[in-house]
Write a protein that holds these residues in place. Structure first.
Motif, PDB file in Angstrom:
ATOM      1  N   SER A   1       6.378  -3.313 -11.350  1.00  0.00           N
ATOM      2  CA  SER A   1       5.973  -4.705 -10.703  1.00  0.00           C
ATOM      3  C   SER A   1       6.174  -4.955  -9.398  1.00  0.00           C
ATOM      4  O   SER A   1       6.165  -5.825  -8.879  1.00  0.00           O
ATOM      5  N   LEU A   2       7.098  -4.112  -8.821  1.00  0.00           N
ATOM      6  CA  LEU A   2       7.620  -4.187  -7.581  1.00  0.00           C
ATOM      7  C   LEU A   2       6.459  -4.273  -6.411  1.00  0.00           C
ATOM      8  O   LEU A   2       5.760  -3.454  -6.476  1.00  0.00           O
ATOM      9  N   ASN A   3       6.522  -5.338  -5.643  1.00  0.00           N
ATOM     10  CA  ASN A   3       5.469  -5.384  -4.742  1.00  0.00           C
ATOM     11  C   ASN A   3       5.943  -6.213  -3.609  1.00  0.00           C
ATOM     12  O   ASN A   3       6.466  -7.151  -3.590  1.00  0.00           O
ATOM     13  N   PRO A   4       6.379  -5.227  -2.378  1.00  0.00           N
ATOM     14  CA  PRO A   4       6.936  -5.624  -1.176  1.00  0.00           C
ATOM     15  C   PRO A   4       6.572  -7.113  -0.804  1.00  0.00           C
ATOM     16  O   PRO A   4       7.182  -7.669  -0.167  1.00  0.00           O
ATOM     17  N   LYS A   5       5.137  -7.079  -0.772  1.00  0.00           N
ATOM     18  CA  LYS A   5       4.621  -8.180  -0.091  1.00  0.00           C
ATOM     19  C   LYS A   5       5.061  -9.448  -0.784  1.00  0.00           C
ATOM     20  O   LYS A   5       5.222 -10.474  -0.348  1.00  0.00           O
TER      21      LYS A   5
ATOM     22  N   ALA B   1      13.966  -1.605  -9.157  1.00  0.00           N
ATOM     23  CA  ALA B   1      13.066  -0.604  -8.655  1.00  0.00           C
ATOM     24  C   ALA B   1      13.053  -0.188  -7.508  1.00  0.00           C
ATOM     25  O   ALA B   1      12.174   0.900  -7.385  1.00  0.00           O
ATOM     26  N   CYS B   2      13.484  -0.752  -6.393  1.00  0.00           N
ATOM     27  CA  CYS B   2      13.202  -0.173  -5.101  1.00  0.00           C
ATOM     28  C   CYS B   2      14.133   1.020  -4.952  1.00  0.00           C
ATOM     29  O   CYS B   2      15.128   1.151  -5.307  1.00  0.00           O
ATOM     30  N   THR B   3      13.329   1.965  -4.290  1.00  0.00           N
ATOM     31  CA  THR B   3      14.116   3.365  -3.967  1.00  0.00           C
ATOM     32  C   THR B   3      14.833   3.380  -2.553  1.00  0.00           C
ATOM     33  O   THR B   3      15.117   4.349  -2.132  1.00  0.00           O
ATOM     34  N   THR B   4      14.703   2.330  -1.960  1.00  0.00           N
ATOM     35  CA  THR B   4      15.123   2.152  -0.494  1.00  0.00           C
ATOM     36  C   THR B   4      14.354   3.189   0.621  1.00  0.00           C
ATOM     37  O   THR B   4      15.149   3.737   1.356  1.00  0.00           O
ATOM     38  N   CYS B   5      13.242   3.447   0.147  1.00  0.00           N
ATOM     39  CA  CYS B   5      12.461   4.682   1.048  1.00  0.00           C
ATOM     40  C   CYS B   5      12.176   3.977   2.234  1.00  0.00           C
ATOM     41  O   CYS B   5      11.825   4.974   3.138  1.00  0.00           O
ATOM     42  N   ASN B   6      12.094   2.924   2.547  1.00  0.00           N
ATOM     43  CA  ASN B   6      11.912   2.283   3.806  1.00  0.00           C
ATOM     44  C   ASN B   6      10.292   2.508   4.184  1.00  0.00           C
ATOM     45  O   ASN B   6      10.046   2.148   5.428  1.00  0.00           O
ATOM     46  N   ALA B   7       9.435   2.841   3.438  1.00  0.00           N
ATOM     47  CA  ALA B   7       8.109   2.907   3.754  1.00  0.00           C
ATOM     48  C   ALA B   7       7.606   1.535   4.130  1.00  0.00           C
ATOM     49  O   ALA B   7       6.816   1.387   4.916  1.00  0.00           O
ATOM     50  N   CYS B   8       7.940   0.436   3.334  1.00  0.00           N
ATOM     51  CA  CYS B   8       7.587  -0.804   3.722  1.00  0.00           C
ATOM     52  C   CYS B   8       8.160  -1.112   5.061  1.00  0.00           C
ATOM     53  O   CYS B   8       7.200  -1.801   5.819  1.00  0.00           O
ATOM     54  N   VAL B   9       9.341  -0.915   5.434  1.00  0.00           N
ATOM     55  CA  VAL B   9       9.779  -1.246   6.612  1.00  0.00           C
ATOM     56  C   VAL B   9       9.317  -0.708   7.642  1.00  0.00           C
ATOM     57  O   VAL B   9       8.781  -1.369   8.624  1.00  0.00           O
TER      58      VAL B   9
ATOM     59  N   GLU C   1       0.994  -1.294   0.102  1.00  0.00           N
ATOM     60  CA  GLU C   1       0.000   0.089  -0.013  1.00  0.00           C
ATOM     61  C   GLU C   1       0.815   1.093   0.082  1.00  0.00           C
ATOM     62  O   GLU C   1       0.395   2.259  -0.612  1.00  0.00           O
ATOM     63  N   VAL C   2       2.045   1.222   0.675  1.00  0.00           N
ATOM     64  CA  VAL C   2       2.904   2.357   0.551  1.00  0.00           C
ATOM     65  C   VAL C   2       3.935   2.398  -0.287  1.00  0.00           C
ATOM     66  O   VAL C   2       4.636   3.385  -0.126  1.00  0.00           O
ATOM     67  N   CYS C   3       4.066   1.627  -0.989  1.00  0.00           N
ATOM     68  CA  CYS C   3       5.427   1.335  -1.966  1.00  0.00           C
ATOM     69  C   CYS C   3       5.230   2.445  -3.077  1.00  0.00           C
ATOM     70  O   CYS C   3       4.338   2.036  -3.800  1.00  0.00           O
ATOM     71  N   PRO C   4       5.989   3.263  -3.078  1.00  0.00           N
ATOM     72  CA  PRO C   4       6.209   4.248  -4.268  1.00  0.00           C
ATOM     73  C   PRO C   4       6.285   3.650  -5.809  1.00  0.00           C
ATOM     74  O   PRO C   4       5.587   4.133  -6.342  1.00  0.00           O
ATOM     75  N   ALA C   5       6.795   2.684  -5.588  1.00  0.00           N
ATOM     76  CA  ALA C   5       7.239   1.813  -7.061  1.00  0.00           C
ATOM     77  C   ALA C   5       5.955   1.309  -7.402  1.00  0.00           C
ATOM     78  O   ALA C   5       5.467   1.424  -8.510  1.00  0.00           O
ATOM     79  N   TYR C   6       5.262   0.565  -6.502  1.00  0.00           N
ATOM     80  CA  TYR C   6       4.010  -0.255  -6.846  1.00  0.00           C
ATOM     81  C   TYR C   6       3.043   0.758  -7.115  1.00  0.00           C
ATOM     82  O   TYR C   6       2.325   0.811  -7.922  1.00  0.00           O
TER      83      TYR C   6
ATOM     84  N   ILE D   1      17.148  -6.987   2.682  1.00  0.00           N
ATOM     85  CA  ILE D   1      16.974  -7.952   1.789  1.00  0.00           C
ATOM     86  C   ILE D   1      17.455  -7.675   0.234  1.00  0.00           C
ATOM     87  O   ILE D   1      18.187  -8.275  -0.340  1.00  0.00           O
ATOM     88  N   ILE D   2      16.555  -6.332  -0.092  1.00  0.00           N
ATOM     89  CA  ILE D   2      16.691  -5.975  -1.310  1.00  0.00           C
ATOM     90  C   ILE D   2      18.190  -5.701  -1.778  1.00  0.00           C
ATOM     91  O   ILE D   2      18.795  -6.205  -2.750  1.00  0.00           O
ATOM     92  N   VAL D   3      18.546  -5.011  -0.697  1.00  0.00           N
ATOM     93  CA  VAL D   3      20.323  -4.511  -1.131  1.00  0.00           C
ATOM     94  C   VAL D   3      21.035  -5.792  -0.930  1.00  0.00           C
ATOM     95  O   VAL D   3      22.307  -5.669  -1.907  1.00  0.00           O
TER      96      VAL D   3
HETATM   97  S1  SF4 Z   1      11.895   0.494   0.304  1.00  0.00           S
HETATM   98 FE1  SF4 Z   1      10.099  -0.698   0.289  1.00  0.00          FE
HETATM   99  S2  SF4 Z   1       8.361   0.745  -0.183  1.00  0.00           S
HETATM  100 FE2  SF4 Z   1      10.203   1.754  -0.631  1.00  0.00          FE
HETATM  101  S3  SF4 Z   1      10.406   1.222  -2.792  1.00  0.00           S
HETATM  102 FE3  SF4 Z   1      11.633  -0.227  -2.080  1.00  0.00          FE
HETATM  103  S4  SF4 Z   1      10.150  -2.040  -1.493  1.00  0.00           S
HETATM  104 FE4  SF4 Z   1       8.901  -0.370  -1.988  1.00  0.00          FE
END
Ligand code: SF4
Ligand code: SF4
Length: 672
Positions: A308-312, A339-347, A298-303, A359-361
């Motif tokens: 297609s990035l979906n942190p879930k 695609a991840c901006t490492t914005c940490n909204a998901c975290v 819901e909070v992922c800016p890329a999604y 994990i992504i990094v």
């Molecule tokens: S840090 Fe999480 S919310 Fe932000 S872009 Fe990456 S996966 Fe999406």
């Protein structure tokens, strides 16, 4: 006679034995399943950090910290009703067991008198709260799934087992109440009304044959056994796993990425995580705790921008790879990883404490080590490594100083603050405007500072988040030795990414510095009346992720715009203290997502330098939100955000919209 109740009404000795065997078997089955799962998690790296321990359990589990900061209005109270109601009933059952069998340990039966009446009332009401919460959850879920089906989004899980968890809990609670009512109806006492719900039901049910009561009793008992046996297989497992996850979570800020050492590389012959077993045991366990609530999505800016990035899905894919052995990059998809901006909204949003960015990094690191990064992302790594400047313009680091009185560290005997300009701040035309404004303000306020000029090098933040860990470490060592050379103790910077790296990550590289964002130092100067604040007339403000969310600062920028703000962290809202009696000249036009719930502009994690399809830009989504406030001035506090929003504004409107850093507004307000 003292108020109390007969336990095991109408239940014979042999029936009791069957009951105990059944419950023991279901508990044993539950423990065995958890043990089997733990064997999966234990395939990961041992944890090498200090865990949060009790602090994590108290804050995140009992305090429901993440749940309370939920973005959705009904989600938090609903979950809290279920959590506290469930915990209360668990406590009630435990107390009952101690009262019944405590005599083995010399504890007398205390289930009587005033205690009994208080017990009956409290847990009866808590049971009702649990039931209301569960029905609320079922209705809410049905509505959300309907809306989701219409929108085509994949946020909330639609697995049928999720319904079975809610239905089982509702059945358990309802049969518990019916059982209580039947007991009262069959064996009435004058104090029964101390449990209002059970008593009301007893009036409706009326007395029934013993066999009827025994039937209800067994139905409820079987449901309890099914509950324990199914717990590890259902979404409800998060009750146990989220608790362990909170206790073992790393006690390090979300902006601090794990350092890889050469010793580790020699030992594992790997950089980063190419397989699920390269992740830590805690990370694997936390993935298992995922309740597919979709808050991260819901909070992922890329999604949100249509990628297609979906942190879930990242979470389920990585956990699935633990069983299948599929390489992580294939399981998650390289496109999604980049695609991840490492914005940490998901975290920040995840109630199971999952650290998606770690994990992504870590997977990006393995891709970079295998030479699988190409294009503009690879260019920035090359430029940083060869020139120490992310855009490859080291020669231009001092150009912005022309015509300004800016002290250089090499020519200054003693200074309080190192003004860290950053790669963008030194060379990007938009960011240079901010840098110049800050220098003028520092000069006006008489702050003791100096810049490094040509001795400044990239912090290494983009390299680290793109996945080149050793390029980052090289920059960190270089900069740390420069800090030592000049005895730097305090740094002020306009770049939240530089701030985060210095504040949270340079400690691993022997740098002991206090770091302030320029808005923080300027707010101090306004507070000391060395500067005056600017006006928020017609202004909206974009909170940078690495300032507001990752480093918890959203007040200082607002104070500079004349707002007396009191930031409510749990609600992610900025609450103006208008009742103080001092009028605010103009109120800031707040966009939908503010403070630590801000929406990413799309620049972090190295995305600043990567190609972005025009119809999938997070900057466009954010710009639309900012412009929807009706503001004619968009204020930023990060050079990367400014660059991204500039593109967004040009793409979105032909209107005359002014894009500035808050420092520029402040500088205008303080110009002679
Ligand atoms: S840090 Fe999480 S919310 Fe932000 S872009 Fe990456 S996966 Fe999406
Ligand atoms: S990763 Fe966290 S936020 Fe995302 S679905 Fe799972 S539990 Fe929910």
């Amino acid at each position: 006679m003292e108020p109390t109740r007969t336990s095991y009404l109408h239940i014979t000795g042999p029936q009791k034995i069957i009951f105990y065997v059944m419950i023991a078997a279901s508990l044993a089955y539950m423990v065995w399943q958890i043990y089997e799962r733990s064997r999966q998690w234990n395939k990961g790296r041992p944890i090498d950090w200090k865990p949060l321990g009790w602090q994590g359990i108290v804050t995140f589990i009992f305090g429901q910290r993440k749940v309370q900061s939920s973005r959705t209005k009904s989600g938090a109270p609903m979950h809290m009703m279920i959590f506290y109601g469930f915990m209360a009933l668990l406590l009630a059952t435990t107390l009952l067991g101690v009262a019944e069998y405590g005599h083995v340990l010399g504890i007398p039966n205390f289930h009587k008198g005033g205690y009994y009446l208080g017990y009956e009332f409290t847990f009866d009401v808590m049971g009702l709260i649990l039931l209301i919460g569960l029905v609320w959850a079922a209705v809410r879920r049905a509505k959300m799934l309907k809306a989701q089906a219409e929108s085509g989004r994949d946020v909330l899980s639609h697995d049928p087992s999720d319904w079975s968890a809610i239905c089982l809990l509702i059945a358990l609670t309802v049969t518990g109440f019916v059982l209580e009512g039947a007991r009262m109806a069959n064996s009435p006492e004058s104090w029964d009304n101390s449990a209002p719900v059970g008593y009301a039901l007893s009036q409706v049910l009326g007395s029934m044959p013993d066999a009827g009561y025994i039937g209800i009793w067994w139905f409820h008992a079987v449901l309890v056994a099914v509950f324990f046996a199914m717990l590890p297989r259902m979404k409800l497992k998060h009750i146990v796993l989220a608790t362990i996850s909170a206790a073992k979570a790393p006690d390090r800020p979300m902006g601090h990425l794990r350092q890889i050492t050469m010793e580790e590389v020699e030992e594992t012959e790997k950089i980063g995580a190419s397989e699920a077993t390269d992740l830590s045991r805690w990370h694997l366990m936390s993935l298992d705790a995922c309740m597919t609530c979709g808050r991260c999505t819901e909070v992922c800016p890329a999604y949100g921008a249509g990628k297609s990035l979906n942190p879930k899905t990242v979470v389920s894919s990585v956990f699935g790879a633990l069983t299948t052995g599929e390489p992580l990059a294939d399981a998650v998809g390289e496109e999604n990883l980049w695609a991840c901006t490492t914005c940490n909204a998901c975290v920040e949003a995840c109630p199971a404490m999952i650290r998606h960015v770690d994990i992504i990094v870590d997977v990006r690191r393995s891709l970079v080590a295998e030479g699988k990064l190409s294009g503009s992302g690879a260019d920035v790594l090359r430029q940083t490594a060869s020139t120490g400047h992310a855009w490859g313009q080291p020669h231009a680091r001092q150009d912005w100083m022309k015509g300004l009185d800016v002290p250089l560290a090499r020519n200054t005997e003693d200074f309080e603050y190192l003004f860290w300009v950053g790669c963008a701040g030194a060379t990007d035309p938009l960011a240079v405007r901010t840098t110049k404004a800050i220098a003028k303000l520092l000069n006006k306020a008489g702050v003791s500072y100096a810049c490094l000029g040509s001795e400044e090098a990239c912090t290494g933040d983009p390299a680290r988040r793109i996945g080149d860990e050793f390029a980052f470490q090289e920059q960190a060592h270089t900069n740390s030795s420069v800090f030592k050379k000049y005895g730097v103790k305090k740094i002020v910077t306009a770049c939240p990414h530089c701030l985060n790296t210095f504040r949270n990550e340079y400690g691993d590289f022997d740098a002991d510095v206090e770091v302030l964002h320029h808005t923080q130092l300027l707010a101090e100067l306004v507070g000391r009346k060395q500067l005056v604040s600017a006006s928020a007339e017609g202004v909206t403000y974009h909170d940078p992720c690495y300032l507001a969310r990752v480093n918890n600062e959203s007040q200082a920028p607002r104070l500079l715009l004349g707002q007396r703000s009191d930031y409510d962290r749990d609600r992610g809202q900025v609450m103006y203290e208008l009742e103080t009696g001092v009028p605010v000249e103009a109120e800031l036009l707040e966009p939908e997502h503010t403070a630590h719930k801000t929406l990413c502009c799309g620049a972090g994690g190295g995305r600043m330098w990567m190609e972005e399809p025009i119809d999938q830009r997070p900057s466009t989504v954010r710009t639309k939100e900012l412009l929807a406030t009706g503001a004619k001035t968009v204020a930023a506090a990060c050079p990367f955000c400014k660059i991204m929003l500039d593109t967004g504004i040009k793409q979105e409107t032909d209107e005359e919209i002014r894009l500035v850093d808050i420092a520029e507004l402040l500088q205008e307000a303080n110009a002679e």
